[in-house]
Write a protein that holds these residues in place. Structure first.
Motif, PDB file in Angstrom:
ATOM      1  N   TYR A 106       0.810  -1.210   0.000  1.00 52.67           N
ATOM      2  CA  TYR A 106       0.000   0.000   0.000  1.00 52.67           C
ATOM      3  C   TYR A 106       0.848   1.266   0.000  1.00 52.67           C
ATOM      4  O   TYR A 106       0.338   2.339  -0.326  1.00 52.67           O
ATOM      5  N   VAL A 107       2.099   1.154   0.370  1.00 46.91           N
ATOM      6  CA  VAL A 107       2.982   2.318   0.423  1.00 46.91           C
ATOM      7  C   VAL A 107       3.651   2.560  -0.927  1.00 46.91           C
ATOM      8  O   VAL A 107       3.962   3.705  -1.277  1.00 46.91           O
ATOM      9  N   VAL A 108       3.857   1.504  -1.707  1.00 46.15           N
ATOM     10  CA  VAL A 108       4.540   1.642  -3.004  1.00 46.15           C
ATOM     11  C   VAL A 108       3.821   2.635  -3.912  1.00 46.15           C
ATOM     12  O   VAL A 108       4.476   3.507  -4.520  1.00 46.15           O
ATOM     13  N   PRO A 109       2.475   2.592  -4.057  1.00 47.02           N
ATOM     14  CA  PRO A 109       1.825   3.608  -4.904  1.00 47.02           C
ATOM     15  C   PRO A 109       2.011   5.031  -4.392  1.00 47.02           C
ATOM     16  O   PRO A 109       2.082   5.966  -5.191  1.00 47.02           O
ATOM     17  N   VAL A 110       2.104   5.203  -3.076  1.00 46.11           N
ATOM     18  CA  VAL A 110       2.317   6.530  -2.514  1.00 46.11           C
ATOM     19  C   VAL A 110       3.697   7.051  -2.897  1.00 46.11           C
ATOM     20  O   VAL A 110       3.855   8.224  -3.268  1.00 46.11           O
ATOM     21  N   VAL A 111       4.692   6.174  -2.820  1.00 49.20           N
ATOM     22  CA  VAL A 111       6.044   6.569  -3.211  1.00 49.20           C
ATOM     23  C   VAL A 111       6.079   6.946  -4.695  1.00 49.20           C
ATOM     24  O   VAL A 111       6.685   7.958  -5.078  1.00 49.20           O
ATOM     25  N   GLN A 112       5.422   6.171  -5.512  1.00 53.29           N
ATOM     26  CA  GLN A 112       5.397   6.469  -6.949  1.00 53.29           C
ATOM     27  C   GLN A 112       4.687   7.790  -7.231  1.00 53.29           C
ATOM     28  O   GLN A 112       5.131   8.568  -8.092  1.00 53.29           O
ATOM     29  N   GLU A 113       3.630   8.070  -6.517  1.00 55.01           N
ATOM     30  CA  GLU A 113       2.920   9.334  -6.721  1.00 55.01           C
ATOM     31  C   GLU A 113       3.757  10.518  -6.249  1.00 55.01           C
ATOM     32  O   GLU A 113       3.755  11.591  -6.878  1.00 55.01           O
ATOM     33  N   LEU A 114       4.482  10.346  -5.151  1.00 58.04           N
ATOM     34  CA  LEU A 114       5.379  11.408  -4.692  1.00 58.04           C
ATOM     35  C   LEU A 114       6.490  11.655  -5.704  1.00 58.04           C
ATOM     36  O   LEU A 114       6.870  12.808  -5.963  1.00 58.04           O
ATOM     37  N   GLN A 115       7.026  10.594  -6.273  1.00 57.13           N
ATOM     38  CA  GLN A 115       8.058  10.753  -7.290  1.00 57.13           C
ATOM     39  C   GLN A 115       7.526  11.497  -8.513  1.00 57.13           C
ATOM     40  O   GLN A 115       8.271  12.222  -9.178  1.00 57.13           O
ATOM     41  N   ARG A 116       6.260  11.330  -8.789  1.00 59.30           N
ATOM     42  CA  ARG A 116       5.687  11.970  -9.976  1.00 59.30           C
ATOM     43  C   ARG A 116       5.335  13.423  -9.734  1.00 59.30           C
ATOM     44  O   ARG A 116       5.525  14.269 -10.607  1.00 59.30           O
ATOM     45  N   ARG A 117       4.868  13.753  -8.555  1.00 64.97           N
ATOM     46  CA  ARG A 117       4.316  15.087  -8.321  1.00 64.97           C
ATOM     47  C   ARG A 117       5.258  16.050  -7.631  1.00 64.97           C
ATOM     48  O   ARG A 117       5.135  17.257  -7.822  1.00 64.97           O
ATOM     49  N   LEU A 118       6.170  15.547  -6.826  1.00 60.93           N
ATOM     50  CA  LEU A 118       7.065  16.465  -6.130  1.00 60.93           C
ATOM     51  C   LEU A 118       7.997  17.224  -7.070  1.00 60.93           C
ATOM     52  O   LEU A 118       8.231  18.417  -6.870  1.00 60.93           O
ATOM     53  N   PRO A 119       8.558  16.599  -8.104  1.00 65.21           N
ATOM     54  CA  PRO A 119       9.499  17.349  -8.949  1.00 65.21           C
ATOM     55  C   PRO A 119       8.844  18.384  -9.846  1.00 65.21           C
ATOM     56  O   PRO A 119       9.536  19.208 -10.431  1.00 65.21           O
ATOM     57  N   LEU A 120       7.514  18.378  -9.985  1.00 68.02           N
ATOM     58  CA  LEU A 120       6.874  19.262 -10.949  1.00 68.02           C
ATOM     59  C   LEU A 120       7.117  20.722 -10.615  1.00 68.02           C
ATOM     60  O   LEU A 120       7.611  21.490 -11.441  1.00 68.02           O
ATOM     61  N   ALA A 121       6.748  21.096  -9.400  1.00 70.49           N
ATOM     62  CA  ALA A 121       6.941  22.494  -9.013  1.00 70.49           C
ATOM     63  C   ALA A 121       8.394  22.799  -8.720  1.00 70.49           C
ATOM     64  O   ALA A 121       8.851  23.928  -8.865  1.00 70.49           O
ATOM     65  N   ASN A 122       9.127  21.775  -8.302  1.00 66.13           N
ATOM     66  CA  ASN A 122      10.530  22.011  -7.995  1.00 66.13           C
ATOM     67  C   ASN A 122      11.341  22.280  -9.262  1.00 66.13           C
ATOM     68  O   ASN A 122      12.329  22.992  -9.231  1.00 66.13           O
ATOM     69  N   ALA A 123      10.914  21.698 -10.384  1.00 67.15           N
ATOM     70  CA  ALA A 123      11.648  21.915 -11.628  1.00 67.15           C
ATOM     71  C   ALA A 123      11.525  23.356 -12.100  1.00 67.15           C
ATOM     72  O   ALA A 123      12.372  23.851 -12.844  1.00 67.15           O
ATOM     73  N   ILE A 124      10.488  24.047 -11.670  1.00 64.89           N
ATOM     74  CA  ILE A 124      10.314  25.442 -12.068  1.00 64.89           C
ATOM     75  C   ILE A 124      11.417  26.312 -11.489  1.00 64.89           C
ATOM     76  O   ILE A 124      11.776  27.349 -12.044  1.00 64.89           O
ATOM     77  N   ASN A 125      11.968  25.862 -10.345  1.00 66.29           N
ATOM     78  CA  ASN A 125      12.973  26.669  -9.671  1.00 66.29           C
ATOM     79  C   ASN A 125      14.312  26.660 -10.377  1.00 66.29           C
ATOM     80  O   ASN A 125      15.225  27.395  -9.991  1.00 66.29           O
ATOM     81  N   GLN A 126      14.490  25.822 -11.394  1.00 66.96           N
ATOM     82  CA  GLN A 126      15.784  25.695 -12.059  1.00 66.96           C
ATOM     83  C   GLN A 126      15.878  26.693 -13.214  1.00 66.96           C
ATOM     84  O   GLN A 126      15.798  26.348 -14.381  1.00 66.96           O
ATOM     85  N   GLY A 127      15.993  27.992 -12.954  1.00 70.91           N
ATOM     86  CA  GLY A 127      16.138  29.023 -13.982  1.00 70.91           C
ATOM     87  C   GLY A 127      17.591  29.380 -14.187  1.00 70.91           C
ATOM     88  O   GLY A 127      18.418  29.271 -13.288  1.00 70.91           O
ATOM     89  N   HIS A 128      17.949  29.854 -15.365  1.00 69.32           N
ATOM     90  CA  HIS A 128      19.338  30.186 -15.660  1.00 69.32           C
ATOM     91  C   HIS A 128      19.557  31.687 -15.807  1.00 69.32           C
ATOM     92  O   HIS A 128      20.625  32.190 -15.493  1.00 69.32           O
ATOM     93  N   ASP A 129      18.607  32.428 -16.349  1.00 69.67           N
ATOM     94  CA  ASP A 129      18.792  33.868 -16.489  1.00 69.67           C
ATOM     95  C   ASP A 129      17.782  34.593 -15.624  1.00 69.67           C
ATOM     96  O   ASP A 129      16.792  34.045 -15.182  1.00 69.67           O
ATOM     97  N   THR A 130      18.017  35.875 -15.437  1.00 68.21           N
ATOM     98  CA  THR A 130      17.207  36.651 -14.519  1.00 68.21           C
ATOM     99  C   THR A 130      15.791  36.817 -15.020  1.00 68.21           C
ATOM    100  O   THR A 130      14.827  36.686 -14.267  1.00 68.21           O
ATOM    101  N   SER A 131      15.613  37.090 -16.308  1.00 71.90           N
ATOM    102  CA  SER A 131      14.278  37.307 -16.850  1.00 71.90           C
ATOM    103  C   SER A 131      13.423  36.056 -16.743  1.00 71.90           C
ATOM    104  O   SER A 131      12.254  36.111 -16.384  1.00 71.90           O
ATOM    105  N   ALA A 132      14.026  34.923 -17.055  1.00 71.99           N
ATOM    106  CA  ALA A 132      13.280  33.672 -16.933  1.00 71.99           C
ATOM    107  C   ALA A 132      12.935  33.386 -15.489  1.00 71.99           C
ATOM    108  O   ALA A 132      11.862  32.890 -15.176  1.00 71.99           O
TER     109      ALA A 132
END
Length: 386
Positions: A101-127
């Motif tokens: 029952y915990v394995v699906p929770v781990v898979q869902e966390l792996q899928r959803r946690l990086p989504l908003a975190n990937a937005i934080n990876q900007g390279h220039d100031t305007s972006a």
């Protein structure tokens, strides 16, 4: 000749204790969705997330603790059914990652946690400025992890309820059509399962309701805000620091972005978490209502079965009344037969052979009259149906 070597009692006791010990396996998920399996003891976990032993004891599978969501200084202790987790502002620790029952929770966390975190990876100031504008509307890390846990629990309880409904309603309908030991035992087991499931859903609902009723408890779950309050951006020069350092401000974590709300005096604002909890509270409450409806259906079925049994019992009583009335009537007929069957010499039984038919006829008529009188009285009193 075979020699039996007695087992060492210390070894046996150690083996039993080892089997009784809970699993020390944890899975660590960071903001990028990367997982790391940890095989550590409770002291290492306490040191890593900075919580007390009493809080970690809530997650012990060998101890029966109710559903709990606790906010601590740097972590959220979550104990909801099979999900036993510790959530910080940057990572999630889940116990027993190999559980089915915990394995699906781990898979869902792996899928959803990086989504908003990937937005934080900007390279220039305007972006990065555009990214920051979009991130302001996103939830903190701990809320995203908490949402996955609540969604998993609500879906799990709803699925168990649906399974119970799928099997319970046909079984109840079958019981109403045929009352048998097999059907009664089947419904009894389903009612026991429903009672246990209702208690589990009720615990989750009560915990969410208690959390929604206390703004201070909800404020304790804002880990990013508390972390931002303790960061260098707080203080008298915080606004100027953020204004003259946009690049640094864009690189800090979402926990630091929550400092903007803190600086504006919104540290007591729990609207975001309240909306999140209310959504899943309504879902759990709907599941509980389904179970309540099922319980009412079971109670109605029990009432219907009791009415049927009472009707059968009344029919048996009426049959017993018929038999008793017939027995009393035949008893009079048997009395006459016994009198004339006595082996006692008397004179008036000679020369009167024609009297046999009269005695038999009158005795039978008298017995029938007694039976009719008894049944008429019973019908007059309402003891038998019309």
């Amino acid at each position: 000749m075979t020699h039996v070597v007695p087992a060492d009692p210390h070894v046996v006791v150690a083996t039993v204790k080892k089997k009784a010990q809970p699993s020390r396996s944890w899975v660590l998920l960071n903001g990028n969705g990367e997982t790391t399996v940890l095989d550590v003891d409770k002291y290492a976990i306490m040191h890593r997330v900075n919580i007390h032993a009493r809080d970690l004891r809530i997650l012990d599978p060998l101890l029966s603790y109710p559903s709990t969501i606790l906010g601590r200084d740097g972590a959220i202790v979550l104990n909801l059914e099979h999900i036993k987790a510790i959530i910080t502002s940057e990572e999630v620790l889940l116990r027993d990652p190999s559980d089915e029952y915990v394995v699906p929770v781990v898979q869902e966390l792996q899928r959803r946690l990086p989504l908003a975190n990937a937005i934080n990876q900007g390279h220039d100031t305007s972006a990065q400025i555009d990214v920051d504008a979009g991130v302001e509307d996103a939830s903190p890390f701990e809320f995203r992890a908490l949402e996955v846990a609540l969604e998993s629990i609500c879906s799990f309880l709803a699925a168990r309820t649906l399974e119970l409904e799928t099997t319970a309603y046909p079984a109840l309908d079958e019981l109403t059509s045929l009352i048998s030991s097999r059907n009664l035992d089947r419904v009894r087991k389903m009612k026991s399962a429903m009672t246990r499931l209702t208690a589990r859903v009720q615990k989750v609902r009560d915990e969410l309701e208690q959390l929604l009723d206390d703004d201070d408890d909800m404020a304790d779950l804002y880990l990013s805000r508390k972390l931002a309050s303790a960061s260098p951006v707080s203080g008298s020069g915080a606004v100027n620091w953020y204004a003259v350092s946009p690049t640094i401000g864009s690189k800090i974590s979402r926990a630091s972005r929550a400092s903007i709300a803190t600086l504006r005096g919104d540290e007591n604002d729990v609207e975001e978490l309240e909306m999140l909890l209310e959504a899943y509270f309504m879902q759990v409450d709907g599941t509980l209502n389904k179970l309540a409806t099922l319980r009412e259906y079971i109670d109605d079925t029990e009432d219907y079965i009791n009415i049927q049994l009472d009707n059968h019992r009344n029919q048996l009583i009426q049959l017993e009344l018929f038999l008793s009335a017939g027995t009393v009537s035949l008893a009079l007929y048997s009395l006459v037969t016994a009198i004339f069957g006595m082996n006692i010499p008397y004179t008036w039984n000679e020369g009167h052979d024609y009297m046999f038919k009269w005695v038999v006829g009158v005795s039978g008529l008298l017995s029938a009259i007694v039976f009719i009188l008894i049944m008429s009285y019973a019908r007059f009193k309402g003891l038998v149906g019309s």
